[in-house]
Design a protein around this motif. Structure first.
Motif, mmCIF file in Angstrom:
data_model
loop_
_atom_site.group_PDB
_atom_site.id
_atom_site.type_symbol
_atom_site.label_atom_id
_atom_site.label_comp_id
_atom_site.label_asym_id
_atom_site.label_seq_id
_atom_site.Cartn_x
_atom_site.Cartn_y
_atom_site.Cartn_z
ATOM 1 N N UNK A 1 0.118 -1.078 -0.444
ATOM 2 C CA UNK A 1 -0.142 -0.048 -0.085
ATOM 3 C C UNK A 1 0.440 1.458 -0.279
ATOM 4 N N UNK B 1 1.485 3.308 -2.493
ATOM 5 C CA UNK B 1 1.094 3.858 -4.094
ATOM 6 C C UNK B 1 1.575 4.335 -5.115
ATOM 7 N N UNK C 1 -5.921 2.291 -8.243
ATOM 8 C CA UNK C 1 -6.248 2.560 -7.198
ATOM 9 C C UNK C 1 -5.947 1.190 -6.027
ATOM 10 N N UNK C 2 -5.271 1.761 -5.128
ATOM 11 C CA UNK C 2 -4.959 0.470 -4.078
ATOM 12 C C UNK C 2 -6.563 0.209 -3.243
ATOM 13 N N UNK C 3 -7.286 -0.655 -2.989
ATOM 14 C CA UNK C 3 -7.909 -0.391 -2.563
ATOM 15 C C UNK C 3 -7.567 -1.670 -0.536
ATOM 16 N N UNK C 4 -8.265 -1.027 0.633
ATOM 17 C CA UNK C 4 -8.227 -1.347 1.896
ATOM 18 C C UNK C 4 -9.196 -1.917 2.387
ATOM 19 N N UNK C 5 -8.369 -3.438 2.142
ATOM 20 C CA UNK C 5 -9.169 -4.041 3.750
ATOM 21 C C UNK C 5 -9.406 -4.103 4.841
ATOM 22 N N UNK C 6 -9.916 -3.545 5.455
ATOM 23 C CA UNK C 6 -9.074 -3.914 7.359
ATOM 24 C C UNK C 6 -9.643 -5.150 7.531
#
Lengths: 388, 187
Positions: B15, B17, B39-44
């Protein structure tokens, strides 16, 4: 066709209702002009549409107007295409209304499409034949030509054979165009809440209901609620048709919701549940758009014509919410499901509220319709001609 | 003729970026909330303290999936969206009327309005910039410090991407829609 001077064109009896309508018309026309200026200055930045919610109120209002137009065309065809005698009197008024409403729709969509001139060129040069928008736009262009010719042979150079010929053409092309407009949403494989057969069929049904509401409103205003016997007979029959159509619509909606929620399919069940809990649906669509008119028709056995005229006002407000929800609910579920910034929560159902420019242009389109209808009523004899 | 695709060792993503920045720099993508091609999606992380699953926190680099059966291409009324001979889904800004139907139709949120041309824009696998100049990598791939991305010709059995996909398990996003994406997430 009447030959009238400019002075006569703008003369009307100064009753409170006429003055109110004149005020509303001028205010809405002004709003449309203001919205158009904002759009010319700022482009799509004047609207509250985003990457995630790229369509908004203007698409809803375009659909609202073309639904109205197709509905008026279908209802008018009962008389002068299918030959039911009581309905022949509405032909000219309904077709004038159909031309006016679709013209207003085109005026609104011209300020939503980013490059309308490019559209005219490349729709012809490189047509996207798999695109529902291409078919919808092309067929609506043909539809407008057909109904203009139909009106010409109904009101200007009376020729029953030709008006019927173009009437049949307009009806068939209009039905095809309108179901393609439903397919614009129904073809979206990425949107499970909209994808499927429902919208292309529902659009035709809701168009017919819209056409009935508008006929009631136009005749209520034309005769100021003192209907001649012949008109009353027609409106009672129209009321019965409207009641039946509303019953079918309520049935359709109930099953659409039940099949969507049943099994809670990903992206579909939750989206529909979210949308039906919103007042736009249960108050706007259901109570105003369906239940009030349906109850009046049911309780009065379709004989309460004056009450149905008033119910048609709530009905049209309901139709507006149906069109608004159609667009918003389709886009409700986010296509990007993960957050992309530290300073945001994981995406959930999208929010959208139209900007001033969107309201001004969208509702301003109603002003265009009212103004053109006023002019048409003055210039043409929209009542049934005796030679017809 | 090549058939380009991309494999992503997404579990290697940290991440940072750098890919987003490189994409903007290479392709002249403007700044702004809605202006991005990748984009970079963030899965929490899931769970409640103290039972937080560290393994559940992942990063998902994403972009246009360059579908072989692209919904955006099907719905375009003027054929402004088209497949290049290399299988890359592209937009011809001359033909785009900005109806934004393709943005609605894309299941991946991969499209946006480019404020330079006022038409729809999206990832092109750097075909107009790097590939046109003879490069064999995309900007996002070249800049990635953990070598998440492998770009190449899916029809060439000797290419790095073909070798990788032959040896590793992978998944594709929203495959059930029949879009046949050409982005492969290595498991």
């Amino acid at each position: 066709m009447n030959t009238i001077s400019l002075k006569k064109l703008f003369y009307f009896e100064k009753t409170p209702l006429n003055l109110l309508m004149a005020f509303i018309t001028v205010a809405l026309l002004g709003a449309f002009a203001a919205g158009a200026v904002l759009y010319i200055l700022h482009g799509h930045h004047a609207y509250n549409v985003t990457r995630q919610h790229p369509w908004g109120l203007l698409i809803s209002m375009y659909v609202f107007f073309v639904v109205s137009s197709t509905g008026l065309c279908i209802i008018s065809s009962i008389g002068h295409v299918f030959g039911i005698p009581e309905f022949q009197q509405i032909g000219k008024r309904a077709i004038a209304g159909a031309i006016i409403t679709i013209s207003s729709g085109f005026a609104v969509i011209a300020l939503e499409i980013g490059h309308p001139v490019t559209m005219l060129i490349y729709n012809v040069l490189t047509p996207g034949l798999t695109s529902a928008i291409w078919w919808m736009g092309t067929l609506y262009g043909m539809y407008l030509a057909f109904i203009c010719l139909e009106f010409f042979f109904l009101a200007i150079k009376e020729n029953h054979t030709l008006s019927k010929f173009f009437g049949i053409g307009g009806l068939l092309v209009g039905l095809a165009a309108h179901s393609n407009l439903g397919a614009v949403f129904g073809f979206l494989v990425s949107r499970p809440s909209a994808n499927g057969v429902f919208y292309p069929v529902y659009f035709i049904l809701s168009a017919m209901i819209t056409g009935c509401y508008l006929i009631f409103l136009m005749y209520g205003f034309r005769y100021k609620m003192n209907f001649p016997a012949k008109v009353e007979v027609m409106l009672v029959k129209l009321s019965k048709i409207l009641g039946m159509l509303l019953a079918v619509l309520i049935f359709f909606e109930a099953w659409k919701i039940l099949t969507a929620v049943y099994g809670d399919l990903p992206e579909r069940g939750a989206t529909i549940m979210h949308s039906i809990k919103h007042p736009n649906f249960w108050f706007g669509e259901l109570i105003l758009g369906m239940l009030i008119p349906f109850t009046i028709i049911l309780v009065s056995n379709a004989k309460a014509i004056k009450a149905t005229v008033y119910a048609s006002i709530t009905g049209m407000v309901g139709i507006f919410f149906m069109r608004y929800d159609l667009v918003h609910d389709t886009l409700l579920y986010p296509m990007r499901t993960l957050k992309i910034s530290e300073y945001e929560l994981a995406p959930t159902f999208l929010e959208y509220f139209p900007s001033f420019a969107e309201f001004a242009i969208g509702f301003g389109g109603i002003g265009i319709s009212l103004f053109l209808y006023y002019v048409a009523d003055k210039v043409f004899n929209l009542d049934e001609s005796h030679s017809h | 003729m090549a058939r380009y695709g991309m494999a992503l060792n997404y579990k290697n993503c940290i991440n940072c970026r750098a890919c987003e920045t490189a994409c903007k720099e290479e392709n002249g993508v403007l700044l702004g909330k809605d202006n991005y091609r990748i984009w970079v999606g963030v899965k929490e992380a899931e769970g409640l303290f103290p039972n937080i699953s560290i393994a559940s926190q992942t990063y998902h680099p994403s972009q246009c999936q360059h579908c072989s059966n692209a919904p955006c291409q099907l719905v375009c009324p003027t054929n402004a969206t088209y497949y290049s001979k290399d299988g890359i889904v592209k937009v011809d800004p001359v033909k785009c009327i900005l109806c934004t139907y393709c943005i609605n139709a894309c299941p991946y949120d991969a499209r946006y309005v480019d404020q330079r041309t006022i038409t729809v824009d999206k990832c092109t696998f750097c075909s107009d910039t790097r590939l046109a100049n003879g490069e064999t990598t995309t900007a996002c791939q070249a800049t990635c410090p953990t070598k998440v991305r492998v770009f190449g010709d899916l029809d060439d059995p000797t290419s790095e991407i073909s070798q990788l996909l032959a040896k590793k398990e992978y998944r594709r996003v929203k495959e059930h829609l029949g879009t046949e994406p050409k982005l492969f997430y290595i498991l």
